[in-house]
Enzyme design. Structure first.
Site, PDB file in Angstrom:
ATOM      1  N   SER A 194       0.169  -0.799   0.405  1.00 44.73           N
ATOM      2  CA  SER A 194       0.053   0.197   0.273  1.00 44.73           C
ATOM      3  C   SER A 194       0.970   1.206   0.342  1.00 44.73           C
ATOM      4  O   SER A 194       1.646   1.181   0.681  1.00 44.73           O
ATOM      5  CB  SER A 194      -0.859  -0.373   1.280  1.00 44.73           C
ATOM      6  OG  SER A 194      -1.637   0.916   1.622  1.00 44.73           O
ATOM      7  N   GLU A 195       0.923   1.804  -1.021  1.00 40.51           N
ATOM      8  CA  GLU A 195       1.735   3.249  -1.126  1.00 40.51           C
ATOM      9  C   GLU A 195       2.354   4.314  -0.573  1.00 40.51           C
ATOM     10  O   GLU A 195       2.574   5.003   0.108  1.00 40.51           O
ATOM     11  CB  GLU A 195       1.980   3.692  -2.679  1.00 40.51           C
ATOM     12  CG  GLU A 195       0.544   3.992  -2.747  1.00 40.51           C
ATOM     13  CD  GLU A 195      -0.448   3.288  -3.395  1.00 40.51           C
ATOM     14  OE1 GLU A 195      -0.582   2.376  -3.566  1.00 40.51           O
ATOM     15  OE2 GLU A 195      -1.365   3.711  -4.477  1.00 40.51           O
ATOM     16  N   ASN A 196       0.675   4.173   0.585  1.00 36.28           N
ATOM     17  CA  ASN A 196       1.357   5.101   1.648  1.00 36.28           C
ATOM     18  C   ASN A 196       1.992   4.874   2.966  1.00 36.28           C
ATOM     19  O   ASN A 196       2.805   5.555   3.316  1.00 36.28           O
ATOM     20  CB  ASN A 196      -0.151   5.325   2.424  1.00 36.28           C
ATOM     21  CG  ASN A 196      -1.178   4.082   3.394  1.00 36.28           C
ATOM     22  OD1 ASN A 196      -0.720   3.386   2.258  1.00 36.28           O
ATOM     23  ND2 ASN A 196      -1.225   4.286   4.215  1.00 36.28           N
ATOM     24  N   SER A 234       8.218   3.812   0.673  1.00 37.23           N
ATOM     25  CA  SER A 234       7.114   3.060  -0.261  1.00 37.23           C
ATOM     26  C   SER A 234       7.535   3.621  -1.838  1.00 37.23           C
ATOM     27  O   SER A 234       7.238   2.671  -2.625  1.00 37.23           O
ATOM     28  CB  SER A 234       5.774   3.698  -0.009  1.00 37.23           C
ATOM     29  OG  SER A 234       4.244   3.124  -0.183  1.00 37.23           O
TER      30      SER A 234
END
Lengths: 231, 231
Positions: free
Chosen positions: A59-61, A101
């Site tokens: 999850s790119e957060n 990320s």
């Protein structure tokens, strides 16, 4: 293929559902893959990870090892996905900041990226963030993902609600990325993009090559018998 | 070495009209709630806010938008906010949309003392307009400048009196990056402990980057998309 689907109702039944698109994309997963799934149809891919296969969802957060939604009452405001939904972690997960990320995305560490699109061109251009004249909400991480991922699959409907092809000779909407998409899984077909053309690999159940050709505005290459996707 | 201030109002007392602020958080996750409330109380205006998102109508940066304190937003995604849309369409508010990874890495560059970065995100799109590009190993990259912000305002889970910070789960997001990037960095924490109480191995942001720290109160930690499954 003489009985081609033409009518809207027929088309609806013949084409793959969003779940089936996700199910087909899940067949691209391999044990040990790190995978980033975008919002919409791509998110559904997580429901079809084969039992026993180890796949880590990014999850790119700032999370590797995303798990399912929490049980009601166990939501944690500090633990969300890139769609801002409450989630959980799986054993072996890791948190990190947003620069790391996108660092792992840029460095090609993520094995597979799946995202949606409004338009894809036969050169591999993608448009999925902005419609002129409509309020623009932003690209989020989409431009970073498409510019960097080694292996991107676009999950999309083959046509827009007006029935117009979304697989085009050139994108008309503002681009998210240039020459970056190599594979599309639509409700009608699986296609690869190379040499400036769409190449038809597989057909949705009951959908003819002619119908796919009719709904593909970009140049389409069809070689030999095109297998039907089985579910 | 003691960075402790009494509270949010003291921490932001010298933020003046026209200041450039970085505000940590992703969506409503990990936002500096206490400092945002203090900025609203202070009625400081014409602010430029660098933040991944712009909050929702009645929370986060949305509270500052309601009071028309923001002149410009620099973000990657700004949906879910009707007042934001209204100000944007009326021309009261300027918005610069940049890719999420670029946003994160421009913070990182500032904190690492590097004037600029090269990223493939946005190459061939309108994001590239007017930017210097360079080809490395046959691939084109955009030069993106490190941010310069007057104040970075971040939220951490735990901190000590020397300004060392520890973040929790995905509320880490942009917070440690922005903490490194402000001329003045203000950290609000859920739990403030005396120096020596945090395990040095666990510190995410070393106190050298943090100028002011205080223990916040009454954290609402609102959830934007509450998603859950049933047992």
């Amino acid at each position: 293929m003489s009985n081609e689907p033409r009518g809207r109702v027929k088309e609806f039944f013949m084409a793959m559902t969003k779940e089936q698109i996700a199910q087909r994309i899940a067949r691209e997963l391999r044990d040990g893959y790190y995978v980033n799934l975008g919002i919409g149809i791509p998110t559904l891919v997580a429901n079809y990870i084969p039992a026993g296969m180890n796949v880590a969802l990014q999850s790119e957060n700032g999370l590797l090892g995303m798990g399912p939604f929490p049980y009601a009452g166990e939501e944690d405001a500090d633990l969300i996905n890139a769609g801002k939904q409450t989630i959980t972690t799986v054993p072996g997960s890791a948190f990190f900041d947003s620069a790391m990320s996108f660092g792992m995305i840029r460095a090609g560490k993520v094995d597979l990226t799946v995202l949606g699109a409004m338009e894809v061109s036969q050169d591999g251009d993608i448009a999925n963030w902005k419609i002129p004249g409509k309020l623009v909400k932003g690209m989020g991480g989409a431009m970073d993902l498409v510019a960097s991922a080694r292996n991107i699959i676009v999950a999309m409907m083959h046509t827009n609600p007006k029935g117009e092809s979304k697989l085009l000779p050139a994108c008309m909407l503002p681009l998210t990325g240039r020459r970056c998409i190599k594979r599309v899984v639509s409700d009608l077909a699986v296609l690869d993009i190379h040499d400036g053309k769409f190449h038809l690999l597989e057909r949705a159940p009951g959908v003819s090559v002619d119908y796919i050709r009719e709904k593909t505005a970009g140049e389409l290459v069809v070689l030999g018998d095109v297998p039907e996707i089985e579910f | 070495m003691n960075k402790v201030v009494a509270g949010a109002d003291q921490a932001i007392a010298d933020v003046s009209d026209g200041a450039i602020l970085m505000l940590g958080g992703f969506g409503l996750c990990g936002i500096p709630e206490n400092c945002i409330a203090a900025l609203v109380r202070k009625k400081v205006k014409d602010l430029t806010c660098i933040s991944n998102n712009a909050g929702v109508d009645d929370f986060g940066i949305g509270l500052m938008l309601q009071q028309r304190q923001v002149k410009k937003m620099i973000s990657s995604y700004v949906g879910e906010n009707a007042e934001f849309e209204r100000q944007l369409l009326s021309g009261e508010l300027e918005v610069e949309l940049i890719p999420q990874g670029t946003l994160a890495t421009r913070c990182l560059a500032a904190g690492y003392g590097m004037p600029a970065i090269y990223t493939p995100a946005g190459v061939g799109t309108e994001v590239a307009a007017g930017k210097e590009t360079r080809v490395f190993n046959g691939k084109e990259y955009l030069m993106e400048m490190a941010f310069a912000a007057d104040f970075a305002i971040v939220k951490a889970w735990k901190g000590d009196t020397h300004g060392n910070l520890i973040f929790r789960a995905t509320s880490r997001n942009f917070n440690p990056l922005m903490a490194m990037a402000g001329k003045i960095t203000i950290a609000e924490v859920e739990e403030l402990v005396p120096a020596g109480q945090l395990e040095p191995d666990h510190v995410h942001t070393p106190g050298i980057y943090v100028h002011r720290i205080f223990q916040g109160s009454n954290y609402e930690k609102r959830i934007e998309q509450r998603t859950a499954r049933t047992r």
